[in-house]
Design an enzyme around this catalytic site. Sequence first.
Site, PDB file in Angstrom:
ATOM      1  N   LYS A  25       0.838  -1.210   0.000  1.00 22.09           N
ATOM      2  CA  LYS A  25       0.000   0.000   0.000  1.00 22.09           C
ATOM      3  C   LYS A  25       0.867   1.252   0.000  1.00 22.09           C
ATOM      4  O   LYS A  25       2.047   1.209   0.347  1.00 22.09           O
ATOM      5  CB  LYS A  25      -0.899  -0.012   1.248  1.00 22.09           C
ATOM      6  CG  LYS A  25      -1.896  -1.173   1.294  1.00 22.09           C
ATOM      7  CD  LYS A  25      -2.951  -1.067   0.201  1.00 22.09           C
ATOM      8  CE  LYS A  25      -4.064  -2.086   0.356  1.00 22.09           C
ATOM      9  NZ  LYS A  25      -3.626  -3.476   0.350  1.00 22.09           N
ATOM     10  N   CYS A  26       0.236   2.360  -0.314  1.00 20.12           N
ATOM     11  CA  CYS A  26       0.886   3.666  -0.310  1.00 20.12           C
ATOM     12  C   CYS A  26       1.600   3.880   1.015  1.00 20.12           C
ATOM     13  O   CYS A  26       1.012   3.591   2.056  1.00 20.12           O
ATOM     14  CB  CYS A  26      -0.153   4.763  -0.517  1.00 20.12           C
ATOM     15  SG  CYS A  26       0.477   6.439  -0.339  1.00 20.12           S
TER      16      CYS A  26
END
Lengths: 85, 197
Positions: free
Chosen positions: A23-24
């Site tokens: 994820k980011c």
Amino acid sequence: MTLTDTNPAGTAKLTTLDARGLKCPMPIVKTAQAIKTVTAGEMLEVLTTDPGAVADFAAWSRSTGNSIVEQTVADGVYRFVLQRK
Amino acid sequence: MTTTVAERDLLGLLESAVNEAPVETIVPAEATQSEVEAPVRQLVIINWSGEFDRIMPTLIMANAAAAMGYKTKVFTTFWGLLPFVNDQKRIVGENWMQKMLAFMQRPGISHLKMSKMNFLGMGPWMIGQLSKKYQIASPKELLEAAEALGVEFMPCQMTMDMFGLKREDMIDGMGEPVGAATVLELMTQPNTASLFI
């Protein structure tokens, strides 16, 4: 070296970064680290499943000057072929 | 179609330019523009909170900025300094009050509380479980990535004194202690974004 001559369909030597599931901001972070392992002009392929990556990689490319030469999506996997500046 | 001499010259020039630099033809236009003279951009974060839900955006923005080639600096002050104490340290400080503070709020990046729904650690535990399930990086992983990308962490000298912290109590990547004037100078430099988190 031109991309079209030596690397018509990802057949030439291509370093791949598998960032699927991350994820980011990790896809961008890992990409920033991985792009340093290829020499200028060479390609880095990045696989990610983060839909935010489409906008993020475009911004990253504009900021760093490394270009996106190919961008595809299939089965929720975004594939970017990046060329180091 | 007739072409003038000038047009033919231009075509010839274009052809020779293409032949000499075939690589140029595949580079997207916007990338060549930013290559020209991109000024060095900078991100300065004042990290004043030591809570999980604020350390996360601090570290995420710092990581993203560093990955994008920004000079990235994080000034850590007050409660925001404690997460950047070495994770292995349990009790820090010189006098009983400082030690008691460290006992009540264990320092280190792996021991963050949440600003709400902490519920004696239940909140952070659940967030930790969810983060693992969805492969979201932990604060510790983000801190290590930030250090690897060259993010500069600067501790606040006044906070170091107040908590009785010494240079060796802090993470390896921590820079020299600085004060407010240094940070203000950084924040007012051109092409600089600053955040107060």
